[in-house]
Design an enzyme around this catalytic site. Structure first.
Site, mmCIF file in Angstrom:
data_model
loop_
_atom_site.group_PDB
_atom_site.id
_atom_site.type_symbol
_atom_site.label_atom_id
_atom_site.label_comp_id
_atom_site.label_asym_id
_atom_site.label_seq_id
_atom_site.Cartn_x
_atom_site.Cartn_y
_atom_site.Cartn_z
ATOM 1 C CB SER A 98 55.423 39.436 65.131
ATOM 2 O OG SER A 98 54.467 38.888 64.225
ATOM 3 C CE LYS A 99 59.771 45.497 62.555
ATOM 4 N NZ LYS A 99 60.952 45.901 61.778
ATOM 5 N NE ARG A 100 53.853 35.888 62.298
ATOM 6 C CZ ARG A 100 52.804 35.178 62.654
ATOM 7 N NH1 ARG A 100 51.711 35.218 61.933
ATOM 8 N NH2 ARG A 100 52.827 34.410 63.726
#
Length: 470
Positions: free
Chosen positions: A241-243
């Site tokens: 994911s973006k994190r």
């Protein structure tokens, strides 16, 4: 082996994300390894979500990574008439049919299937029905005739032999009622017409492969070799994911990663050659094989990426890095740094061999170079401020007096003078160097402090020292 043709086929609904970049890299490397070609197909049939800025972002991301495709990029949407032609040919051959079911009828089928404990899918109502029974005013879709028995086998270079029971596959739509193709159909027609010999893509497409083979077989076309690679996961094992780092390629450029470092790192995410961690792109091309692709999901690790990037920064030519520092400062809007870098090019180039071992990203390089063009009085960070105690400032004043007497402003002369002063005061040289670095750079990390003094010159050195001792 016939001439190898691979393709990278992104949907232009956003940036070129890191997983897509890895897929492009594997396709590119395999094609280059075998003297073949990699084609770029923009799968833009979803007109509501596809945008021209996204198309440009994909092309720019690939170009920055050095993954150059062969020929012009192909628009899937621009081939819609060809997709429709093949769909109607399949109908004529008896391998597909017109379906006139209304949305309400399809909903009812799904509900009845659920009630019977079966998967909610189309039940083949129009498969063998005479088109003369078609209701008026309803535009039909075209559905493929899926085999009613047996297996569909995907012989995959990564996943091995994967068997799909045909009883679990329905007669899926290949042409919508408005005459536009579905993704499943367009991909097969495009890959065949483009002469694609090898399909390398994420394993989220593995189920699609079974359906696409039905179309290949119905048309009597050769099924390309397939390699479905596991998706990239985050460090915690969850889907990226973006994190975790599922960002656009341009974000990595803006964070200060070099394209050659990112290529090296992405290659190691799901592919390996013995225990090699650092290798050139040319080595990767020479070593690359589909058999080297891993069946297990790779985990994205920023620490490893930074370490690899640090290696490439250390090995790079200063002139190359300087150009990237300027481009990065411009792209991320660091106007002060941009002006400082361009206004002090020779000094920055001279300093880079000292800066490179201390940086893992281009942004860190820029930060380390700021001492060259920082305006007085310098901004002193917290760690450096802690070194500038009253006792340290007294020593700095003594240093200033000693430095004023130096005739030749050179590293050896400064080194001799500072060692003599340290000995006279009964201090280790480091005790002088630490507050000196804080006063002259505003930081606790810099190139050798005597090299810093030569780089910024006598006048600037004395002025910065006076700022901290006045």
């Amino acid at each position: 082996m016939s001439k190898v043709v691979t393709r990278f086929a992104p949907s232009p609904t956003g940036f070129l994300h890191i997983g897509g970049a890895r897929t492009a890299l594997f396709n590119w490397a395999f094609a280059r390894k075998h003297g073949g070609t990699m084609l770029l197909r923009i799968e833009d049939t979803d007109r509501e979500r596809s945008t021209e800025p996204a198309v440009q972002a994909i092309k720019e991301g690939l170009s920055w990574l050095g993954l150059h495709w062969d020929g012009d990029a192909i628009s899937q949407f621009g081939r819609a008439s060809r997709h429709a032609e093949i769909a109607h040919e399949l109908v004529a051959k008896g391998h597909a049919y017109l379906c006139y079911c209304s949305p309400a009828e399809l909903d009812q089928m799904r509900e009845e299937a659920r009630a019977a404990g079966k998967p909610p899918r189309y039940n083949g109502y129009w498969r063998d029905r005479d088109p003369s029974q078609a209701p008026e005013g309803i535009a039909p879709v075209v559905r493929i005739k899926a085999p009613l028995s047996g297996d569909i086998v995907v012989n995959d270079h990564v996943q091995g032999k994967v068997v799909f029971k045909t009883e679990n596959l329905d007669d899926f739509i290949i042409l919508r009622s408005d005459g536009t193709p579905t993704y499943m159909h367009a991909v097969v027609v495009d890959d065949h017409d483009m002469g694609v010999t090898h399909i390398i893509r994420g394993d989220d497409h593995l189920t699609n492969a079974a359906r696409q083979i039905i179309i290949y077989n119905a048309m009597g076309w050769t099924v390309p070799d397939m390699a479905h690679i596991p998706l990239i996961h985050g460090p915690d094992g969850a889907k990226l994911s973006k994190r975790h780092g599922a960002l656009g390629v341009e974000a990595y450029r803006q964070m200060g990663y070099l394209p050659e470092a990112l290529r090296n790192y992405l290659a190691r995410l799901g592919w390996s050659h013995e225990d090699d961690e650092i290798f050139s792109t040319q080595q990767m091309v020479e070593w690359f094989s589909l058999e080297g692709l891993n069946k297990g999901a790779a985990r994205f690790d920023f620490v490893k990426l930074e370490n690899i990037n640090g290696h490439y920064i250390r090995e790079a030519a200063p002139a190359y890095l300087y150009d990237i520092m300027v481009a990065t400062a411009r792209e991320v809007g660091r106007e002060v740094d941009l002006a400082g870098l361009t206004g002090n090019k020779d000094t920055v180039l001279a300093a880079l061999p000292e800066l490179q071992p201390r940086a893992k990203t281009v942004l860190e390089l820029i930060d380390l170079a700021q001492f060259i063009y920082a305006t007085r009085p310098l901004t002193i960070d917290a760690a450096a401020t802690a070194l500038l105690t009253p006792e340290a400032r007294t020593v700095l004043a003594d240093m200033a007096t000693t430095l004023e007497g130096i005739i030749e402003w050179s590293v050896p002369a400064i080194d001799t003078a500072m060692r003599t002063l340290a000995e006279a005061k009964g201090l280790k040289l480091g005790k002088l160097a630490q507050p000196l670095r804080a006063a002259l750079t505003g930081r606790t990390v810099s190139p050798g402090i005597f090299e810093v003094m030569v780089l910024i010159g006598r006048a600037e050195t004395m002025a910065r020292l006076n700022d901290q001792t006045a």
